[in-house]
Design a protein around this motif. Structure first.
Motif, PDB file in Angstrom:
ATOM      1  N   SER A 157       0.860  -1.185   0.000  1.00  0.00           N
ATOM      2  CA  SER A 157       0.000   0.000   0.000  1.00  0.00           C
ATOM      3  C   SER A 157       0.893   1.230   0.000  1.00  0.00           C
ATOM      4  O   SER A 157       1.966   1.237   0.619  1.00  0.00           O
ATOM      5  CB  SER A 157      -0.931   0.011   1.219  1.00  0.00           C
ATOM      6  OG  SER A 157      -0.183  -0.163   2.414  1.00  0.00           O
ATOM      7  N   GLY A 209      -3.429   0.195  -3.317  1.00  0.00           N
ATOM      8  CA  GLY A 209      -4.239  -0.140  -2.156  1.00  0.00           C
ATOM      9  C   GLY A 209      -5.576  -0.714  -2.569  1.00  0.00           C
ATOM     10  O   GLY A 209      -5.994  -0.586  -3.724  1.00  0.00           O
ATOM     11  N   SER A 232      -4.362   0.238   2.678  1.00  0.00           N
ATOM     12  CA  SER A 232      -4.303   1.568   2.050  1.00  0.00           C
ATOM     13  C   SER A 232      -3.472   2.505   2.914  1.00  0.00           C
ATOM     14  O   SER A 232      -3.392   2.337   4.132  1.00  0.00           O
ATOM     15  CB  SER A 232      -5.712   2.142   1.847  1.00  0.00           C
ATOM     16  OG  SER A 232      -6.387   2.237   3.085  1.00  0.00           O
ATOM     17  N   TYR A 285      -2.883   6.840   3.114  1.00  0.00           N
ATOM     18  CA  TYR A 285      -3.340   8.130   2.599  1.00  0.00           C
ATOM     19  C   TYR A 285      -2.451   9.256   3.131  1.00  0.00           C
ATOM     20  O   TYR A 285      -1.943   9.183   4.259  1.00  0.00           O
ATOM     21  CB  TYR A 285      -4.784   8.405   3.022  1.00  0.00           C
ATOM     22  CG  TYR A 285      -5.786   7.419   2.501  1.00  0.00           C
ATOM     23  CD1 TYR A 285      -6.359   7.580   1.237  1.00  0.00           C
ATOM     24  CD2 TYR A 285      -6.175   6.316   3.255  1.00  0.00           C
ATOM     25  CE1 TYR A 285      -7.279   6.679   0.752  1.00  0.00           C
ATOM     26  CE2 TYR A 285      -7.096   5.408   2.783  1.00  0.00           C
ATOM     27  CZ  TYR A 285      -7.650   5.596   1.528  1.00  0.00           C
ATOM     28  OH  TYR A 285      -8.565   4.692   1.052  1.00  0.00           O
ATOM     29  N   SER A 315      -8.771   0.352  -4.193  1.00  0.00           N
ATOM     30  CA  SER A 315      -9.380   1.514  -3.545  1.00  0.00           C
ATOM     31  C   SER A 315      -9.791   2.544  -4.597  1.00  0.00           C
ATOM     32  O   SER A 315      -9.254   2.561  -5.712  1.00  0.00           O
ATOM     33  CB  SER A 315      -8.400   2.142  -2.555  1.00  0.00           C
ATOM     34  OG  SER A 315      -8.132   1.264  -1.488  1.00  0.00           O
ATOM     35  N   ALA A 357      -6.911   4.716  -5.960  1.00  0.00           N
ATOM     36  CA  ALA A 357      -5.639   4.026  -6.171  1.00  0.00           C
ATOM     37  C   ALA A 357      -5.453   3.677  -7.646  1.00  0.00           C
ATOM     38  O   ALA A 357      -6.409   3.608  -8.426  1.00  0.00           O
ATOM     39  CB  ALA A 357      -5.589   2.758  -5.329  1.00  0.00           C
TER      40      ALA A 357
END
Length: 266
Positions: A168, A181, A205, A207, A248, A251
């Motif tokens: 990720s 992710g 994931s 961020y 995601s 992503a």
């Protein structure tokens, strides 16, 4: 000999066939071969036949049993004797005694074999990618799955365990690796139809905050192992569980390897 006043009928041929039902006491018992000596009406009878071999797993010496003598033709000369079943005195320990056979070594081995047959597992070490936010199979040509098929009992329950190694990463203008992710889950087909459930997923994931100052020149990249174990209700019968994937929302793709799926059917 006390209690042997009618033994003559056992030792000589009878004009017609017959059956007698009585009680006996086991005075010798082999738990491995079921060879036995039973005392009936003052007479020791060797190696009576066994009518209930499962129940016989709990037989021991000094135990009272129900016995049946059979001379179906009336020409046998010696009555054939059968241990029909175990006799248990009613009381607080009656239920425990009745289940003793389930605690023997053989019963434990049988139970282990039955339980092992209800565990199915599949593993794929190859790298799989998913470039869609919709649930589905890998989009890079790798075989779908892992997948297993299990036979679910009328209890209608299964314990599902899924896991994988994954990457990720956060999005950064200086990153050459992109934003990776997503989530892994499973579907069910066969006697049950279930699509991946967002409550039964493992997510990966990373961020970066949308606001604030970030001093890193590159993004953040994390390599980890993720997994989840969940019980699900399914229909009895043959059910196939298949691992599914989704990236995601923002992503570039989901990347996973060493994908594993294990299902225990109940």
């Amino acid at each position: 000999m006390p209690g042997s006043d009618d033994l003559a009928s056992v030792m000589v041929s009878q004009p017609t066939g017959g059956m007698r039902h009585s009680m006996g006491k086991i005075i010798s018992w082999s738990p491995d071969t079921f060879e036995n000596v039973v005392l009936w009406n003052g007479l020791e009878i060797t190696n009576m036949k066994i009518a209930d071999p499962v129940g016989a797993l709990s037989y021991t010496s000094d135990m009272w049993v129900s016995v049946i003598g059979i001379d179906s033709s009336g020409q046998e000369g010696v009555t054939q004797w059968v241990i029909w079943g175990r006799l248990i005195e009613p009381g607080a320990s009656a239920a425990t005694q009745a289940l003793e056979f389930m605690r023997t070594q053989l019963a434990a081995q049988i139970s282990a074999e039955i339980f092992a047959a209800r565990i199915q597992s599949d593993f794929d070490p190859l790298v799989a990618e998913r470039t869609s936010t919709e649930w589905g199979d890998p989009t890079n040509g790798v075989d779908p799955g892992p997948a297993v098929t299990v036979d679910v009992s009328p209890a209608g329950k299964a314990l599902v365990m899924i896991g994988c190694n994954t990457i990720s990463s956060s999005l950064d203008s200086a990153s050459v690796l992109g934003y990776e992710g997503g989530t892994i889950g499973f579907s069910v087909s066969g006697d049950t139809t279930l699509t991946p459930d967002n409550n039964y997923i493992a997510r990966t994931s990373v961020y970066k905050y949308a606001s604030g100052s970030v001093t890193m020149a590159d993004g953040v990249r994390v390599v980890s192992t993720v997994g989840i174990m969940v019980p699900v209700a399914v229909n009895p019968g043959s059910n196939t569980f298949t691992m599914k994937y989704a990236k995601s929302g923002s992503a570039d793709l989901l990347v996973v390897d060493n994908r594993s799926l294990t299902v225990i059917a109940f």
